[in-house]
Design a protein around this motif. Sequence first.
Motif: not given
Length: 524
Positions: A292-297
């Motif tokens: 998946p596309r990485p999120g900020v987190g």
Amino acid sequence: MPATPLGTLQPRSQVIDRAWRALGPGLEPLSGPGGAPLTRAVKLLVLPLVLRPVLRPELAGDLLTDEAADLAAGLLRGDGPRLAAAAGWFTLLKRVRRALRVVGGNPQDLYFQRCYELAAEHGAPRPPDAEEVARKVVLELAARDGGRTVEALKAHLRDPATERSVAQALSRAWGARPVPAAPGAVPEADALSLADTVLDGCAPADRGASGKRGAPGGAFPADGHVPRYREQECGTDLRDPGDTAESALAALVGGGHGTRLGSALWAAGPASAWGPEGVPPHLGLSADPPPPRPGVGSTASTATLPAPLDRTLYERVFTVLRAPGHHDLPPVPELVAAETARSCSPLGLSDESLRVALLVGGRLAAGLDPLGTAPGPTRAHRAIDRRWRRESSVARARRMTVSPFDAPSAHGTGGGAPGAGPPDGGAPGTGPAPTQPPAPTGPPASGEDLLTDLGRSLRTPWIAYTRRLWARLHGRDAHAAGIDGTAELWSLLDGVSYSVLMDHRARVRAALRTLTDTTSGSAA
């Protein structure tokens, strides 16, 4: 315990434990609740500074002869006063740390070895000078981090404007990633052929290369240089496999095969050409391919890290800030910007030589067979399989495969790579092959269940090995340290194997302790 010409063999950990407890009071800051030395005390103090197995090879193994056990106990006994003084310094440094409101880093990792140095230089801490010495040490180590801490990362991404900016940069980088128009075999046949050539030429020759029992990589010089062995020494032809391997590695890097592999994974192609049936194209690096596309987190925990390609930006930066040598990294804002681009790069790595290292390492992991008896396809497979097959825990797992509740999977080489706990904090069993039953989601109920799970993990080659390999490649990428030649590549691949083996051995010991405690409790 097996007998030797010098007597019985004793576990080194037990020898250290007995000698440590015999030192008496004063070591509480370096000890656990039961009086045994803390794991970090053994790793950072006892082994490298007291026993020094590099200078005393007889103390390097996990099992010691009676003579070596007496030597280890004597060294600890002789160093008892210095260890007690180091414990006093550790208590003082922690108190000064709290007073100065320093929160970055783990105090044990930061201070244990420095406390030993202070004990050697000053003896036990004595007021009032000790307070000033401790203050200088704490501030020096804090300045060394230069704000490169998890706390600085939290503060940086906590700002709403910064978080929006990073999210937009992730979106742009993700949209610009190279995705092939159509899925295909992952990886390509020519890439696997070149990888096999690298694995056959970078590892030590089969004859006389197994080295000392338990030594990583066989009989290698201490400087890590891997000698080249000519084919004529193995009774084949006159070609130098080292030169052939160097050419193959250069072809993999020059041809961008690491980038092509990472890009193909984004296309979610169902085909896989790793070798054994059932090995997924993503090798367990993602739980739900395509990655998946990485999120900020905003949070991370080493106990719950997802698979490498499924991590948020925060989790990726978190892991490199927790690793040794993080003080050499760029400041947190620059590190976040670099990781934004890296997280959207093929295989989550920005350096092509590191992507190729993951391709070659994946080929190695897919063909390992610690539970089997047949020779592996390349020298690298045979060298690592030999080490694993000497393990008593692996022999036990091989016997357990005939049990009806843990029948081995029937695919390819029948093999599995070394299995271990989460090599970099990820959950064990994430991303298993589709043909395999899902890994247990909760802790095993008993020691027998633990051993069964360990036996099962020896038949999943792509999980533990490739995750630890990716974690080390990610760390090198953050430090801009690519792979320069087959000698360096083999040192990395072999070191990952040895590290996973040590984790597996520790898990077996924990399972056996659980069995022993259960049996003792039942008898009582």
